[in-house]
Design a protein around this motif. Sequence first.
Motif, PDB file in Angstrom:
ATOM      1  N   ILE A 404       0.858  -1.198   0.062  1.00 47.87           N
ATOM      2  CA  ILE A 404       0.055   0.194   0.205  1.00 47.87           C
ATOM      3  C   ILE A 404       0.934   1.215  -0.038  1.00 47.87           C
ATOM      4  O   ILE A 404       1.986   1.122   0.405  1.00 47.87           O
ATOM      5  N   ASP A 405       0.399   2.154  -0.521  1.00 53.70           N
ATOM      6  CA  ASP A 405       0.992   3.612  -0.631  1.00 53.70           C
ATOM      7  C   ASP A 405       0.607   4.304   0.418  1.00 53.70           C
ATOM      8  O   ASP A 405      -0.755   4.841   0.490  1.00 53.70           O
ATOM      9  N   LEU A 406       1.469   4.704   1.482  1.00 51.60           N
ATOM     10  CA  LEU A 406       1.056   5.509   2.684  1.00 51.60           C
ATOM     11  C   LEU A 406       1.578   6.761   2.662  1.00 51.60           C
ATOM     12  O   LEU A 406       1.618   7.507   3.536  1.00 51.60           O
ATOM     13  N   SER A 407       2.327   7.157   1.607  1.00 53.63           N
ATOM     14  CA  SER A 407       3.073   8.487   1.567  1.00 53.63           C
ATOM     15  C   SER A 407       2.009   9.581   1.690  1.00 53.63           C
ATOM     16  O   SER A 407       2.260  10.905   2.114  1.00 53.63           O
ATOM     17  N   GLU A 409      -0.422   9.806   3.645  1.00 52.14           N
ATOM     18  CA  GLU A 409      -0.741  10.184   4.686  1.00 52.14           C
ATOM     19  C   GLU A 409       0.209  10.373   5.500  1.00 52.14           C
ATOM     20  O   GLU A 409       0.385  10.203   7.061  1.00 52.14           O
ATOM     21  N   GLY A 410       1.365  10.578   4.871  1.00 46.26           N
ATOM     22  CA  GLY A 410       3.035  10.726   5.624  1.00 46.26           C
ATOM     23  C   GLY A 410       3.137   9.782   6.432  1.00 46.26           C
ATOM     24  O   GLY A 410       4.324   9.853   7.388  1.00 46.26           O
ATOM     25  N   ASN A 411       3.033   8.466   6.057  1.00 44.92           N
ATOM     26  CA  ASN A 411       3.539   7.294   6.766  1.00 44.92           C
ATOM     27  C   ASN A 411       3.378   7.168   8.059  1.00 44.92           C
ATOM     28  O   ASN A 411       4.031   6.905   9.137  1.00 44.92           O
ATOM     29  N   THR A 412       2.109   7.991   8.816  1.00 47.69           N
ATOM     30  CA  THR A 412       1.817   8.071  10.111  1.00 47.69           C
ATOM     31  C   THR A 412       0.959   6.969  10.445  1.00 47.69           C
ATOM     32  O   THR A 412       0.270   6.339   9.517  1.00 47.69           O
ATOM     33  N   PHE A 413       0.487   7.056  11.523  1.00 52.29           N
ATOM     34  CA  PHE A 413      -0.785   5.961  12.213  1.00 52.29           C
ATOM     35  C   PHE A 413      -1.970   6.274  11.625  1.00 52.29           C
ATOM     36  O   PHE A 413      -2.486   7.486  11.512  1.00 52.29           O
ATOM     37  N   LEU A 427      -9.186   6.543   8.265  1.00 52.70           N
ATOM     38  CA  LEU A 427      -9.563   7.080   9.690  1.00 52.70           C
ATOM     39  C   LEU A 427      -8.090   7.357  10.119  1.00 52.70           C
ATOM     40  O   LEU A 427      -7.436   6.615   9.808  1.00 52.70           O
ATOM     41  N   ARG A 428      -8.105   8.818  10.493  1.00 53.21           N
ATOM     42  CA  ARG A 428      -6.951   9.333  11.353  1.00 53.21           C
ATOM     43  C   ARG A 428      -6.892   9.452  12.565  1.00 53.21           C
ATOM     44  O   ARG A 428      -7.935   9.535  13.251  1.00 53.21           O
ATOM     45  N   ILE A 429      -5.765   9.965  13.170  1.00 54.45           N
ATOM     46  CA  ILE A 429      -5.884  10.526  14.415  1.00 54.45           C
ATOM     47  C   ILE A 429      -5.517  12.046  14.257  1.00 54.45           C
ATOM     48  O   ILE A 429      -5.147  12.244  13.334  1.00 54.45           O
ATOM     49  N   TYR A 430      -5.781  12.623  15.256  1.00 56.29           N
ATOM     50  CA  TYR A 430      -6.043  14.228  15.238  1.00 56.29           C
ATOM     51  C   TYR A 430      -5.166  14.895  16.310  1.00 56.29           C
ATOM     52  O   TYR A 430      -4.858  14.337  17.301  1.00 56.29           O
ATOM     53  N   ASN A 431      -4.670  16.065  16.052  1.00 55.52           N
ATOM     54  CA  ASN A 431      -3.837  16.830  16.881  1.00 55.52           C
ATOM     55  C   ASN A 431      -4.635  17.598  17.736  1.00 55.52           C
ATOM     56  O   ASN A 431      -4.602  18.802  18.109  1.00 55.52           O
ATOM     57  N   ASP A 432      -5.430  16.703  18.643  1.00 56.52           N
ATOM     58  CA  ASP A 432      -5.789  17.449  19.895  1.00 56.52           C
ATOM     59  C   ASP A 432      -5.942  16.326  20.803  1.00 56.52           C
ATOM     60  O   ASP A 432      -5.594  15.416  20.862  1.00 56.52           O
ATOM     61  N   MET A 433      -6.493  16.663  22.136  1.00 55.79           N
ATOM     62  CA  MET A 433      -6.637  15.807  23.189  1.00 55.79           C
ATOM     63  C   MET A 433      -7.362  14.592  23.122  1.00 55.79           C
ATOM     64  O   MET A 433      -6.812  13.520  23.917  1.00 55.79           O
ATOM     65  N   ALA A 483      -4.703  16.172  10.075  1.00 55.74           N
ATOM     66  CA  ALA A 483      -4.508  16.040  11.412  1.00 55.74           C
ATOM     67  C   ALA A 483      -5.540  17.036  12.274  1.00 55.74           C
ATOM     68  O   ALA A 483      -5.540  16.956  13.628  1.00 55.74           O
ATOM     69  N   PHE A 484      -6.366  17.834  11.463  1.00 53.10           N
ATOM     70  CA  PHE A 484      -7.383  18.734  12.130  1.00 53.10           C
ATOM     71  C   PHE A 484      -8.781  18.078  11.996  1.00 53.10           C
ATOM     72  O   PHE A 484      -9.441  17.787  11.058  1.00 53.10           O
TER      73      PHE A 484
END
Length: 768
Positions: A404-407, A409-413, A427-433, A483-484
Amino acid sequence: MFKMIYNIARTELQMLFYSPVAWLILVVFGVQAGILFADNIAGLVSSQEMGYSVAGASMSIFTSPWGGIFPSIQNYLYFYIPLLTMSLVSKELSSGSIRLLYSSPITNFQIIVGKFLSMMIYGLFMIGILFLIVLCSWGVVKDFDWPMVFTGLLGLYLLICAYAAIGIFMSSLTSYQIVAAIGTFAVLMMLSMVGGWWQEYDLVRDVTYWLAMSGRSGKFIAGLICSEDLLYFIIVVCLFLALTIIRLNAVRQKIRFVITLGRNLGVILLVCVLGYITSMPQMKVYYDATATKSNTLTPNSQEIVAKLDGGMTITTYINALDPGASWYAAFHFLKPDMERFDQYLRFKPDMKLKYVYYYDTTANPQLDRRFPNKTLREKMIEVCKIYGMDSNRFMTPEKIREKIDLSGEGNTFVRQIVRDNGQKAWLRIYNDMQRFPSEREITAAFKRMVMELPKVGIVQGHGERSFYGNKDRDYSAFANDKAFRHSLLNQGFDVEEVTLDEQVPVHINIMMIADMRDWLSPEQEANLQQYIDRGGNLFILGEPKRRDVMNKLFAKFGYEMTTGVLVKQDTNLLADVIISYPTKEAADSIAYDFGTMRRYKMAMSTPSVAGLEKIADKGYKETIMFKTDTIGVWNELETTDFVDDTVRLNPAIGEVEKIYTTVVALSKKVGDREQKIVLTGDADCISNGEFGRRVPTVRTSNYTLITGSFFWLSDNEVPIDVRRPPLPDDKVYVAKTGAAVIKWSFMVIIPLLLAVAGILIWVRRKGR
């Protein structure tokens, strides 16, 4: 048989209540529960008198993880039960009375079940103390949530029974009561830790995690009955009672050790098989006892999940070199991570969860500084050493890229949802609490797969704000920042650039024009007018500096931006940073998000904003969405340096102090659909920089303008509506005097009555 069991239970209860230990435990338990209850009631009374909402009072008193009675009691129960069970069998062994039992026509099954029944009855006394608190709460809390609280009581009672069964087993292993108590503590500690053992091995992960007792009553306390948890307590009780019976049979009949070991292993194996079967998603049954079904997906989410026919897999990709977030789903945390999808598995039990571990280049400057001269693989090995991970389980960059090409998504979680029909979503994770996606984001990703969601076209080519960059004044966070959490991309919209050199594509449902610097050519204006005439929705953000250009656009809808910049003298903010407040009309007719803002007294910061005024009737229905303060705001025409200069109201030159409209919504019927338009007097309010502004005197929530406006513009399709009915238990019928009476009653009077009862019975027993 049942009469013999009853007689044994009655005898055990008599001996128990003739001793001071049982009464002391009830007194201490009552004092502890009384303190928790008194503190929670006093807190609710204080909040209510200060004008704060106490909605969810039942939950605040009993189930809140921050000081609720049930979670606190759950954490202390294991102190009490071993003190009661340590002598149940060991006293028979130490005194030799076990021989009398063996010589009588009583089976070991009857002995053990009778003793366990006595502990079940004693547990009811402990639950009875809590029930008195429940009765009092029912009398002082409006619309008290009975089902939820009774479910919590059931969970605590099952936990007491499980502890009792373990205590009886440990008591059968030794004639020393203290050793039995310590052994019970040890087993309980082991059962609280076993959930983290061998989690890196797929074959044993489910079994060891199922065996863990910690948190098992948590779902009950939260108001959810799950068949897995209910059966867990039943199976654990049967397991330890069976082990106790096997133990006594071995002593009584002098059975060989090998046979006894085989029986024990057989029982344990059977329990593991039953645990594995009952923990399968297809085998689970649920009952949500809460008033608002807070443990269940909202109806909108259920409707969308029901449309997801066929198989579906959610694959989580975990990069060892990701700066931290990846370890939320490391080998040892897989089961807790899977539980994030429990509510969805309830309605789609055939959904599969997979995890892929790899290493590849990603933005991690801290790791680069720590290991500056190491290769990617060497860095991965160092990270695995730190976290105790097996580095051989991580795929190389070459292998993961083949898969899979994850580039992008920045190769992040990241998680990818893939249906058997080939549809995919992220589905991503976000820069919040909160970090992880909530129901709103998860359901939005699913909704992409079952229907065509609105497309947003952002006009470019005339000096408008960019939605690609990361500058403070750009709109990347608003539109496509992965990330938002509240970006359009993560809320279910597809965003693309639109030029007006040709007609707007028919698939564009909403068009956004922000801070236009140059006016359109005749051909471009004709294409824009064609989009307006066909009933297309618009989100238009003006800026005072572009008044001459933007007013040409606003005039098409009968509005214009006022002259000057709105200002207010405020010691906490620059004069041109205006706080705008949502109106009741916006909450009632535009989006529920604005009602949330009003309920929690939140506002929106609008720097360098112009007021909006109606200049002509174009047939649109008008709804004012945001307005300025009631006093102290005017349109400044002289001052331009708001850092060093002081603003002063000068009516002589046309400066007017009044309430100004800063955001307005317009709608009218066009053909068979309703056209919707949102106009703002400020373009910075949803820029990257403004999302991070902190205002000392008010809570700002600028992103709500995005979620609320686009919910309305998309005809309530996205963001997903995950509202629940308001909590009905929103009032406490006592004041401070009543709270004081409750405090003394449950902290002093009831424990004192228990102590007196215990002393009287003990003295009477001594007299005999």
